[in-house]
Design a protein around this motif. Sequence first.
Motif, PDB file in Angstrom:
ATOM      1  N   ALA A  72       0.849  -1.193   0.000  1.00  0.00           N
ATOM      2  CA  ALA A  72       0.000   0.000   0.000  1.00  0.00           C
ATOM      3  C   ALA A  72       0.885   1.243   0.000  1.00  0.00           C
ATOM      4  O   ALA A  72       1.654   1.468   0.932  1.00  0.00           O
ATOM      5  CB  ALA A  72      -0.907  -0.008   1.223  1.00  0.00           C
ATOM      6  N   MET A  73       0.793   2.026  -1.046  1.00  0.00           N
ATOM      7  CA  MET A  73       1.653   3.202  -1.186  1.00  0.00           C
ATOM      8  C   MET A  73       1.359   4.298  -0.163  1.00  0.00           C
ATOM      9  O   MET A  73       2.219   5.107   0.137  1.00  0.00           O
ATOM     10  CB  MET A  73       1.528   3.781  -2.606  1.00  0.00           C
ATOM     11  CG  MET A  73       2.058   2.837  -3.675  1.00  0.00           C
ATOM     12  SD  MET A  73       3.790   2.395  -3.426  1.00  0.00           S
ATOM     13  CE  MET A  73       4.561   3.979  -3.644  1.00  0.00           C
ATOM     14  N   GLN A  74       0.141   4.324   0.376  1.00  0.00           N
ATOM     15  CA  GLN A  74      -0.217   5.334   1.369  1.00  0.00           C
ATOM     16  C   GLN A  74      -0.157   4.773   2.786  1.00  0.00           C
ATOM     17  O   GLN A  74      -0.688   5.368   3.718  1.00  0.00           O
ATOM     18  CB  GLN A  74      -1.619   5.861   1.080  1.00  0.00           C
ATOM     19  CG  GLN A  74      -1.754   6.525  -0.275  1.00  0.00           C
ATOM     20  CD  GLN A  74      -3.197   6.833  -0.599  1.00  0.00           C
ATOM     21  OE1 GLN A  74      -4.020   7.056   0.277  1.00  0.00           O
ATOM     22  NE2 GLN A  74      -3.522   6.838  -1.885  1.00  0.00           N
ATOM     23  N   ASP A  75       0.500   3.634   2.940  1.00  0.00           N
ATOM     24  CA  ASP A  75       0.573   2.973   4.252  1.00  0.00           C
ATOM     25  C   ASP A  75       1.458   3.778   5.195  1.00  0.00           C
ATOM     26  O   ASP A  75       2.599   4.091   4.875  1.00  0.00           O
ATOM     27  CB  ASP A  75       1.143   1.561   4.077  1.00  0.00           C
ATOM     28  CG  ASP A  75       0.839   0.666   5.258  1.00  0.00           C
ATOM     29  OD1 ASP A  75       0.778   1.173   6.403  1.00  0.00           O
ATOM     30  OD2 ASP A  75       0.656  -0.532   5.035  1.00  0.00           O
ATOM     31  N   ARG A  76       0.923   4.116   6.354  1.00  0.00           N
ATOM     32  CA  ARG A  76       1.683   4.840   7.362  1.00  0.00           C
ATOM     33  C   ARG A  76       2.159   3.924   8.479  1.00  0.00           C
ATOM     34  O   ARG A  76       2.826   4.364   9.402  1.00  0.00           O
ATOM     35  CB  ARG A  76       0.829   5.965   7.957  1.00  0.00           C
ATOM     36  CG  ARG A  76       0.472   7.018   6.936  1.00  0.00           C
ATOM     37  CD  ARG A  76      -0.355   8.103   7.555  1.00  0.00           C
ATOM     38  NE  ARG A  76      -0.783   9.060   6.539  1.00  0.00           N
ATOM     39  CZ  ARG A  76      -1.651  10.002   6.754  1.00  0.00           C
ATOM     40  NH1 ARG A  76      -2.214  10.131   7.931  1.00  0.00           N
ATOM     41  NH2 ARG A  76      -1.979  10.823   5.790  1.00  0.00           N
ATOM     42  N   LEU A  77       1.811   2.648   8.404  1.00  0.00           N
ATOM     43  CA  LEU A  77       2.181   1.692   9.451  1.00  0.00           C
ATOM     44  C   LEU A  77       3.341   0.786   9.049  1.00  0.00           C
ATOM     45  O   LEU A  77       4.207   0.495   9.865  1.00  0.00           O
ATOM     46  CB  LEU A  77       0.972   0.827   9.827  1.00  0.00           C
ATOM     47  CG  LEU A  77      -0.230   1.574  10.378  1.00  0.00           C
ATOM     48  CD1 LEU A  77      -1.404   0.628  10.548  1.00  0.00           C
ATOM     49  CD2 LEU A  77       0.125   2.232  11.700  1.00  0.00           C
ATOM     50  N   ILE A  78       3.338   0.338   7.804  1.00  0.00           N
ATOM     51  CA  ILE A  78       4.367  -0.592   7.348  1.00  0.00           C
ATOM     52  C   ILE A  78       5.269   0.135   6.364  1.00  0.00           C
ATOM     53  O   ILE A  78       4.814   0.614   5.330  1.00  0.00           O
ATOM     54  CB  ILE A  78       3.736  -1.835   6.687  1.00  0.00           C
ATOM     55  CG1 ILE A  78       2.860  -2.557   7.706  1.00  0.00           C
ATOM     56  CG2 ILE A  78       4.824  -2.753   6.142  1.00  0.00           C
ATOM     57  CD1 ILE A  78       2.110  -3.725   7.154  1.00  0.00           C
ATOM     58  N   THR A  79       6.543   0.204   6.697  1.00  0.00           N
ATOM     59  CA  THR A  79       7.490   0.925   5.866  1.00  0.00           C
ATOM     60  C   THR A  79       7.876   0.105   4.641  1.00  0.00           C
ATOM     61  O   THR A  79       7.724  -1.115   4.617  1.00  0.00           O
ATOM     62  CB  THR A  79       8.771   1.248   6.649  1.00  0.00           C
ATOM     63  OG1 THR A  79       9.416   0.016   6.992  1.00  0.00           O
ATOM     64  CG2 THR A  79       8.467   2.042   7.920  1.00  0.00           C
ATOM     65  N   LYS A  80       8.404   0.797   3.645  1.00  0.00           N
ATOM     66  CA  LYS A  80       8.886   0.108   2.448  1.00  0.00           C
ATOM     67  C   LYS A  80      10.012  -0.854   2.819  1.00  0.00           C
ATOM     68  O   LYS A  80      10.086  -1.967   2.303  1.00  0.00           O
ATOM     69  CB  LYS A  80       9.356   1.116   1.408  1.00  0.00           C
ATOM     70  CG  LYS A  80       9.783   0.474   0.114  1.00  0.00           C
ATOM     71  CD  LYS A  80      10.145   1.502  -0.929  1.00  0.00           C
ATOM     72  CE  LYS A  80      10.489   0.809  -2.243  1.00  0.00           C
ATOM     73  NZ  LYS A  80      10.801   1.770  -3.291  1.00  0.00           N
ATOM     74  N   ALA A  81      10.877  -0.448   3.739  1.00  0.00           N
ATOM     75  CA  ALA A  81      11.980  -1.318   4.177  1.00  0.00           C
ATOM     76  C   ALA A  81      11.446  -2.610   4.790  1.00  0.00           C
ATOM     77  O   ALA A  81      11.999  -3.689   4.564  1.00  0.00           O
ATOM     78  CB  ALA A  81      12.869  -0.586   5.168  1.00  0.00           C
ATOM     79  N   ALA A  82      10.361  -2.502   5.540  1.00  0.00           N
ATOM     80  CA  ALA A  82       9.781  -3.706   6.156  1.00  0.00           C
ATOM     81  C   ALA A  82       9.233  -4.648   5.103  1.00  0.00           C
ATOM     82  O   ALA A  82       9.414  -5.872   5.197  1.00  0.00           O
ATOM     83  CB  ALA A  82       8.681  -3.317   7.139  1.00  0.00           C
ATOM     84  N   THR A  83       8.586  -4.107   4.095  1.00  0.00           N
ATOM     85  CA  THR A  83       8.051  -4.985   3.051  1.00  0.00           C
ATOM     86  C   THR A  83       9.167  -5.587   2.211  1.00  0.00           C
ATOM     87  O   THR A  83       9.050  -6.723   1.751  1.00  0.00           O
ATOM     88  CB  THR A  83       7.037  -4.261   2.145  1.00  0.00           C
ATOM     89  OG1 THR A  83       7.670  -3.172   1.498  1.00  0.00           O
ATOM     90  CG2 THR A  83       5.841  -3.765   2.932  1.00  0.00           C
ATOM     91  N   LEU A  84      10.243  -4.863   2.022  1.00  0.00           N
ATOM     92  CA  LEU A  84      11.373  -5.404   1.268  1.00  0.00           C
ATOM     93  C   LEU A  84      12.066  -6.540   2.018  1.00  0.00           C
ATOM     94  O   LEU A  84      12.680  -7.405   1.402  1.00  0.00           O
ATOM     95  CB  LEU A  84      12.367  -4.292   0.931  1.00  0.00           C
ATOM     96  CG  LEU A  84      11.863  -3.219  -0.026  1.00  0.00           C
ATOM     97  CD1 LEU A  84      12.898  -2.117  -0.207  1.00  0.00           C
ATOM     98  CD2 LEU A  84      11.482  -3.819  -1.364  1.00  0.00           C
ATOM     99  N   SER A  85      11.952  -6.549   3.332  1.00  0.00           N
ATOM    100  CA  SER A  85      12.577  -7.619   4.112  1.00  0.00           C
ATOM    101  C   SER A  85      11.915  -8.976   3.865  1.00  0.00           C
ATOM    102  O   SER A  85      12.499 -10.017   4.163  1.00  0.00           O
ATOM    103  CB  SER A  85      12.564  -7.282   5.605  1.00  0.00           C
ATOM    104  OG  SER A  85      11.245  -7.334   6.104  1.00  0.00           O
ATOM    105  N   ILE A  86      10.725  -8.969   3.297  1.00  0.00           N
ATOM    106  CA  ILE A  86      10.055 -10.221   2.950  1.00  0.00           C
ATOM    107  C   ILE A  86      10.921 -11.016   1.975  1.00  0.00           C
ATOM    108  O   ILE A  86      10.990 -12.241   2.042  1.00  0.00           O
ATOM    109  CB  ILE A  86       8.660  -9.938   2.347  1.00  0.00           C
ATOM    110  CG1 ILE A  86       7.747  -9.361   3.416  1.00  0.00           C
ATOM    111  CG2 ILE A  86       8.062 -11.188   1.709  1.00  0.00           C
ATOM    112  CD1 ILE A  86       6.425  -8.858   2.893  1.00  0.00           C
ATOM    113  N   ALA A  87      11.623 -10.312   1.101  1.00  0.00           N
ATOM    114  CA  ALA A  87      12.472 -10.975   0.108  1.00  0.00           C
ATOM    115  C   ALA A  87      13.624 -11.738   0.761  1.00  0.00           C
ATOM    116  O   ALA A  87      14.159 -12.661   0.155  1.00  0.00           O
ATOM    117  CB  ALA A  87      13.000  -9.961  -0.886  1.00  0.00           C
TER     118      ALA A  87
END
Length: 125
Positions: A72-87
């Motif tokens: 979610a591009m407007q997400d204020r809870l989950i950072t882009k860095a956190a989602t990238l850690s899924i990789a």
Amino acid sequence: MRFLLLPGLDGTGKLFSRFVRKRPPSFSCEVLTYDDGFAEFDEYVNAVKVRLCADTKLAHAPMDIPVLNLRAMQDRLITKAATLSIANIFPYTTSINVNAPHFLLQVCPEECWYHIKKFVANCSA
């Protein structure tokens, strides 16, 4: 097609009811909730791996399965860095940016299902 839905920190998965209702008939959904007694996030990740593996010994290895991460591009809870850690856990992760707030599955279920169906089609090709 079976897919595993991982809820946010509320852990119940109840927020996904509208999204699950909109799923195509060929998809079955399983929600892995936090209220299954996980003390730490690592236990949760291992449980996800076990659900994805027929052999529980493989659950401790890197997962070489395709994973779709809708961000979610407007997400204020989950950072882009956190989602990238899924990789780091799932090396074959495809990330799709969706112009939506944190509750993207609830706000735009049709768009999310579009991306899911396209992802599955590409994996099957």
